[in-house]
Design an enzyme around this catalytic site. Structure first.
Site, PDB file in Angstrom:
ATOM      1  N   ASP A  61     -12.879   0.612  -5.540  1.00 15.79           N
ATOM      2  CA  ASP A  61     -12.343  -0.747  -5.576  1.00 15.79           C
ATOM      3  C   ASP A  61     -13.064  -1.688  -4.611  1.00 15.79           C
ATOM      4  OD1 ASP A  61     -11.338   0.608  -3.362  1.00 15.79           O
ATOM      5  OD2 ASP A  61      -9.284   0.630  -4.077  1.00 15.79           O
TER       6      ASP A  61
ATOM      7  N   ASN B 203       3.021   3.006  -0.986  1.00 17.89           N
ATOM      8  CA  ASN B 203       3.773   2.753  -2.222  1.00 17.89           C
ATOM      9  C   ASN B 203       3.280   3.609  -3.390  1.00 17.89           C
ATOM     10  OD1 ASN B 203       1.360   1.589  -2.910  1.00 17.89           O
ATOM     11  ND2 ASN B 203       2.134  -0.509  -3.125  1.00 17.89           N
TER      12      ASN B 203
ATOM     13  N   HIS C  28       0.111   3.901  -4.442  1.00 22.31           N
ATOM     14  CA  HIS C  28      -1.068   3.439  -5.192  1.00 22.31           C
ATOM     15  C   HIS C  28      -2.264   4.356  -4.956  1.00 22.31           C
ATOM     16  CE1 HIS C  28      -2.363   0.627  -1.657  1.00 22.31           C
ATOM     17  NE2 HIS C  28      -3.201   1.628  -1.681  1.00 22.31           N
TER      18      HIS C  28
END
Ligand code: F6R
Length: 239
Positions: free
Chosen positions: A67, A136, A138
């Site tokens: 990313d 969370n 991800h």
């Protein structure tokens, strides 16, 4: 999933580095899927040590990162390209043209995402995909949602992710709100997945990943569908 509990972050880092090292020794033309964030830094340091000791060459290795933030240039200290250059690429003999990170400055983000999928198709699948995990759940920047996107795409970062990552920026306002991420399909195509988690803050996310339902609200839980996942964490996750 194979779960390995280590006594320390250092042990976690060594174990992960050894798995990557052995992969490159076995196949000098390996394709490695790489992650940024604080978790893999220790493993990158170990790989650099192996390189400096003359134990391994990355001359024929290709890497593809997960990313990149939208709006940050390569020379921005918080861009993931800058991170990879600093922590790994500038310290080993890898050819820069064999390292791929999404272009967060692309004018047409949609076209950049398609281009990144094409790159993945042409050099992949990854022999090993290294992953960290968000609190969370991800992976990459595939944030919890009611549905997940398979291909490379642009995401709006969740407030919890921006808050977690703000530790590296002058202020929360400086954290980009968007990023480009490899989608779940790209991650799942890897031949082997190595998921690293350090620190108790990741305990709940790892428990849900390993023992919970497969749920788009916990993107990492989709790794249960992959046949070769090793989770290395430096805390006890119980049953
Ligand atoms: C980074 C990435 C993220 C991080 C995750 C954990 O390329 O893909 O999913 O792995 O946010 O970050 P750290 O390791 O900083 O806790």
């Amino acid at each position: 999933m194979k779960i390995i509990k280590t006594k320390s972050y250092d042990e976690l880092s060594s174990l992960a580095a050894d798995i990557l090292f052995e992969q490159v020794k076995r196949n000098p033309c390996s394709v490695l899927g790489l992650a940024t964030g604080s978790t893999p830094i220790g493993s990158y340091d170990k790989l650099v040590q192996y390189y400096e000791a003359g134990m391994v060459s990355f001359n024929s290795v290709k890497t593809i990162n997960l990313d990149e933030y939208c709006g940050l240039c390569e020379s921005h200290e918080q861009s993931y390209r800058f991170f990879m250059n600093t922590h790994l690429f500038n310290r080993i003999d890898i050819k820069k043209e064999n390292t791929f990170v999404p272009n967060g400055l692309a004018k047409d983000i949609y076209a950049e995402c398609r281009h990144y999928d094409e790159i993945y198709e042409s050099i992949g699948p990854c022999d090993i995909q290294l992953l960290g995990i968000g609190v969370n759940g991800h992976i990459g920047f595939n944030e919890p949602d009611s549905s997940l996107v398979a291909s490379t795409h642009c995401v709006t970062l969740s407030e919890s992710t921006r808050a977690a990552n703000s530790r590296n920026f002058a202020s929360l306002d400086d954290v980009p709100s968007k990023a480009i991420t490899l989608g779940l399909a790209g991650i799942m195509k890897a031949k082997r997945v190595l998921l690293l988690a350090s620190g108790k803050a990741k305990l709940e996310a790892i428990k849900k990943t390993v023992y919970g339902d497969i749920d788009p609200h916990v993107p990492a839980s989709f790794l249960q569908l992959h046949s070769d996942v090793t989770v290395i964490c430096d805390f006890d996750i119980g049953e």
